[in-house]
Design a protein around this motif. Structure first.
Motif, PDB file in Angstrom:
ATOM      1  N   GLY A  49    -107.137  13.274 -36.643  1.00 53.86           N
ATOM      2  CA  GLY A  49    -106.995  13.248 -38.094  1.00 53.86           C
ATOM      3  C   GLY A  49    -105.586  13.087 -38.626  1.00 53.86           C
ATOM      4  O   GLY A  49    -104.692  12.552 -37.970  1.00 53.86           O
ATOM      5  N   PRO A  50    -105.376  13.565 -39.861  1.00 48.47           N
ATOM      6  CA  PRO A  50    -104.092  13.379 -40.543  1.00 48.47           C
ATOM      7  C   PRO A  50    -102.911  14.005 -39.801  1.00 48.47           C
ATOM      8  O   PRO A  50    -101.796  13.476 -39.880  1.00 48.47           O
ATOM      9  CB  PRO A  50    -104.312  14.064 -41.900  1.00 48.47           C
ATOM     10  CG  PRO A  50    -105.783  14.039 -42.108  1.00 48.47           C
ATOM     11  CD  PRO A  50    -106.386  14.194 -40.742  1.00 48.47           C
ATOM     12  N   GLY A  51    -103.132  15.106 -39.089  1.00 45.77           N
ATOM     13  CA  GLY A  51    -102.039  15.736 -38.358  1.00 45.77           C
ATOM     14  C   GLY A  51    -101.505  14.847 -37.261  1.00 45.77           C
ATOM     15  O   GLY A  51    -100.281  14.675 -37.114  1.00 45.77           O
ATOM     16  N   VAL A  56     -97.281  10.491 -35.529  1.00 44.41           N
ATOM     17  CA  VAL A  56     -97.050   9.093 -35.172  1.00 44.41           C
ATOM     18  C   VAL A  56     -96.100   8.444 -36.182  1.00 44.41           C
ATOM     19  O   VAL A  56     -95.123   7.770 -35.812  1.00 44.41           O
ATOM     20  CB  VAL A  56     -98.380   8.320 -35.100  1.00 44.41           C
ATOM     21  CG1 VAL A  56     -98.123   6.821 -34.968  1.00 44.41           C
ATOM     22  CG2 VAL A  56     -99.223   8.820 -33.927  1.00 44.41           C
ATOM     23  N   LYS A  57     -96.376   8.649 -37.462  1.00 51.62           N
ATOM     24  CA  LYS A  57     -95.547   8.056 -38.512  1.00 51.62           C
ATOM     25  C   LYS A  57     -94.139   8.640 -38.506  1.00 51.62           C
ATOM     26  O   LYS A  57     -93.150   7.900 -38.653  1.00 51.62           O
ATOM     27  CB  LYS A  57     -96.209   8.279 -39.873  1.00 51.62           C
ATOM     28  CG  LYS A  57     -95.453   7.636 -41.029  1.00 51.62           C
ATOM     29  CD  LYS A  57     -96.197   7.818 -42.347  1.00 51.62           C
ATOM     30  CE  LYS A  57     -95.446   7.159 -43.498  1.00 51.62           C
ATOM     31  NZ  LYS A  57     -96.160   7.328 -44.799  1.00 51.62           N
ATOM     32  N   THR A  58     -94.040   9.943 -38.328  1.00 58.97           N
ATOM     33  CA  THR A  58     -92.733  10.602 -38.348  1.00 58.97           C
ATOM     34  C   THR A  58     -91.853  10.101 -37.202  1.00 58.97           C
ATOM     35  O   THR A  58     -90.659   9.835 -37.387  1.00 58.97           O
ATOM     36  CB  THR A  58     -92.910  12.126 -38.260  1.00 58.97           C
ATOM     37  OG1 THR A  58     -93.607  12.571 -39.424  1.00 58.97           O
ATOM     38  CG2 THR A  58     -91.576  12.841 -38.170  1.00 58.97           C
ATOM     39  N   ILE A 288    -110.422  22.727 -41.085  1.00 52.48           N
ATOM     40  CA  ILE A 288    -111.698  22.684 -41.808  1.00 52.48           C
ATOM     41  C   ILE A 288    -111.888  21.330 -42.491  1.00 52.48           C
ATOM     42  O   ILE A 288    -112.959  20.725 -42.420  1.00 52.48           O
ATOM     43  CB  ILE A 288    -111.781  23.837 -42.825  1.00 52.48           C
ATOM     44  CG1 ILE A 288    -111.921  25.187 -42.092  1.00 52.48           C
ATOM     45  CG2 ILE A 288    -112.945  23.640 -43.792  1.00 52.48           C
ATOM     46  CD1 ILE A 288    -111.802  26.399 -42.996  1.00 52.48           C
ATOM     47  N   SER A 289    -110.844  20.839 -43.151  1.00 54.46           N
ATOM     48  CA  SER A 289    -110.973  19.574 -43.883  1.00 54.46           C
ATOM     49  C   SER A 289    -111.276  18.410 -42.940  1.00 54.46           C
ATOM     50  O   SER A 289    -111.966  17.453 -43.333  1.00 54.46           O
ATOM     51  CB  SER A 289    -109.707  19.290 -44.685  1.00 54.46           C
ATOM     52  OG  SER A 289    -108.601  19.049 -43.847  1.00 54.46           O
ATOM     53  N   SER A 290    -110.794  18.482 -41.707  1.00 50.87           N
ATOM     54  CA  SER A 290    -111.072  17.403 -40.756  1.00 50.87           C
ATOM     55  C   SER A 290    -112.507  17.422 -40.255  1.00 50.87           C
ATOM     56  O   SER A 290    -112.974  16.451 -39.653  1.00 50.87           O
ATOM     57  CB  SER A 290    -110.120  17.499 -39.555  1.00 50.87           C
ATOM     58  OG  SER A 290    -110.440  18.606 -38.722  1.00 50.87           O
ATOM     59  N   ALA A 295    -114.681  14.369 -44.302  1.00 54.83           N
ATOM     60  CA  ALA A 295    -113.332  14.525 -43.751  1.00 54.83           C
ATOM     61  C   ALA A 295    -112.284  14.759 -44.843  1.00 54.83           C
ATOM     62  O   ALA A 295    -111.129  14.353 -44.709  1.00 54.83           O
ATOM     63  CB  ALA A 295    -112.957  13.330 -42.891  1.00 54.83           C
ATOM     64  N   LYS A 296    -112.715  15.429 -45.912  1.00 58.04           N
ATOM     65  CA  LYS A 296    -111.802  15.790 -46.995  1.00 58.04           C
ATOM     66  C   LYS A 296    -111.773  17.300 -47.142  1.00 58.04           C
ATOM     67  O   LYS A 296    -112.643  18.002 -46.637  1.00 58.04           O
ATOM     68  CB  LYS A 296    -112.258  15.133 -48.303  1.00 58.04           C
ATOM     69  CG  LYS A 296    -112.173  13.619 -48.291  1.00 58.04           C
ATOM     70  CD  LYS A 296    -112.613  13.031 -49.636  1.00 58.04           C
ATOM     71  CE  LYS A 296    -112.499  11.518 -49.616  1.00 58.04           C
ATOM     72  NZ  LYS A 296    -112.925  10.917 -50.908  1.00 58.04           N
TER      73      LYS A 296
END
Length: 432
Positions: A49-51, A56-58, A288-290, A295-296
């Motif tokens: 997910g976003p984490g 990767v982006k950082t 939880i959001s993942s 997936a929100k």
């Protein structure tokens, strides 16, 4: 901040420091090459997910700003990370940058010469903005061994909709009130409390919080140096867990339920309204959001502190909590590695970190972007807490922590007692 806390305060960090040109051209380790290029490895525990995307982006942003540096990322499942990291450290093949939990686990790394002292490499902007208390959990013998990135107080996360459906109009402040609410939730047809006992540590967090209520701050701190658990409050905490377990508050099959992997995990049960509550640190909203169907973030998520108990020597309002941070291994190229640590606490990076992980960033300026009421509630409780203890399996080191976690699960499974928790933990401490 006018009071001492074991693991720090709500922290201020200003903009991070830029890389010095010389920092990227040499490193003093095998990670460097004769042409000035540096390669590093980076281990974290965000596998989905976003984490995962954030890291990767950082890393790409850092590499773009520092073209002589290449960082190879390895995402390791949280429950596997400590064991794999310890094996890598002991074999001399450690990642250059890795997640640092602090406490006794970090202390063992410091004593073994496996982790870098970054005290003299913390950028001037960070030094001027971070309270000394923020680094207390990462200090030892005059050195500083990690850069904090977030604050992770613990409490009980809950579904406001499921509470309302069960006729619960306010969050519980005492164990009696919590037990009454659990009875109402059972009647409504949902599991009152989700716990991922398969992974051991989530179940043991119930013992940690009862110990925080039963034991004084001095007793908790003393055990960190003596690793002796002979105060009666420890056994009393185990008895509290046993008494709570007798009310059958947990989801069906909790002993084989994972904590964070899939819709059937404890976090997944909350995410999909199959369970009403979960005791967990403030990384939980992101997990939880993942796991929600879309997936929100869970729209009805709420939070309240661990309830008070009758009696006990712990100060009211005390909290379990921790800091996530990142360390450089002892053999990492110092300039590039510590420059990356300074980079990840810049304001813009911390704002992105908050959006990715749905948790409290360590940078006070980044905290202004927090909108979720539950995170604001956590932050308010944390700032008022008279004492914050590191999670006990981290505070007391890996051997003692593992013994503590597994013996609590044995109690919940009917294979052990409160006395067994103490004897097993003391035996592990005696073995070193």
């Amino acid at each position: 901040m006018t009071r001492n806390k074991r693991i720090g305060a709500i922290i201020a960090i200003a903009a991070g420091t830029a890389l010095l040109a010389t920092g990227c051209s040499s490193g003093g380790s095998d990670s460097g090459s004769g042409d000035g290029k540096v390669s590093m490895t980076f281990w974290h525990n965000s596998t989905t997910g976003p984490g995962k995307a954030y890291w990767v982006k950082t890393v790409k942003q850092f590499e773009a700003a520092n073209p002589n540096v290449t960082i190879t990322i390895q995402a390791v499942q949280n429950e596997d990370l400590d064991g794999k990291l310890q094996t890598a450290l002991n074999s001399g093949d450690a990642p250059d940058i890795f997640l640092q939990r602090g406490g006794g686990k970090m202390s063992a790394m410091v004593k073994a010469g496996q982790v870098m002292d970054i005290k003299d490499s913390i950028g001037s902007a960070a030094k001027s903005a971070i309270s000394s208390a923020a680094f207390d959990g990462y200090k030892q013998d005059g050195g500083t061994y990690a850069m904090p990135v977030d604050v992770l107080p613990e409490g009980i996360w809950y579904s406001q909709d499921l509470f309302k459906a069960a006729g619960i109009t306010s969050t519980p402040t005492t164990m009696d009130e919590l037990n009454n609410d659990i009875a109402k939730l059972k009647t409504s047809g949902v599991a009152p409390v989700a716990v991922g006992a398969k992974d051991a540590w989530p179940a043991a967090h119930w013992f940690y919080n009862f110990a925080l209520r039963e034991c004084s701050a001095g007793t908790l701190a003393k055990a960190g140096s003596t690793l002796k658990f002979d105060d009666p409050c420890w056994k009393k905490a185990g008895q509290d867990v046993a008494q709570f377990n007798d009310t059958k508050p947990f989801n069906d099959g909790f002993l084989t339920t994972a904590a964070q992997q899939g819709a059937g995990s404890s976090a997944g049960l909350v995410a999909n309204h199959k369970a009403a509550m979960e005791l967990m640190g403030s990384w939980d909203p992101g997990v939880i959001s993942s796991l929600t169907p879309d997936a929100k973030p869970l729209s009805d998520l709420g939070w309240f502190p661990f309830p008070a108990i009758s009696g006990g020597n712990g100060k009211a309002g005390s909290m379990m909590g921790g800091l996530d941070g990142f360390s450089c291994s002892a053999k990492a190229p110092k300039g590039p590695c510590t420059a990356f640590l300074n980079f990840i606490v810049k304001k813009d990076q911390q704002e992105a970190y908050y959006r990715a992980f749905d948790t409290i960033p360590v940078n006070k300026n980044a905290q202004s972007v927090i909108t979720e009421p539950y995170l604001k509630d956590v932050l308010a409780a944390y700032t008022k807490a008279p004492y914050v203890s590191q999670y006990l399996d981290t505070l007391y080191g890996q051997n003692v922590g593992n013994a503590l976690n597994t013996s609590v699960v044995d109690l919940l499974a009917g294979k052990g007692s409160a006395a067994d928790i103490i004897s097993t933990t003391n035996q592990a401490a005696a073995k070193g």
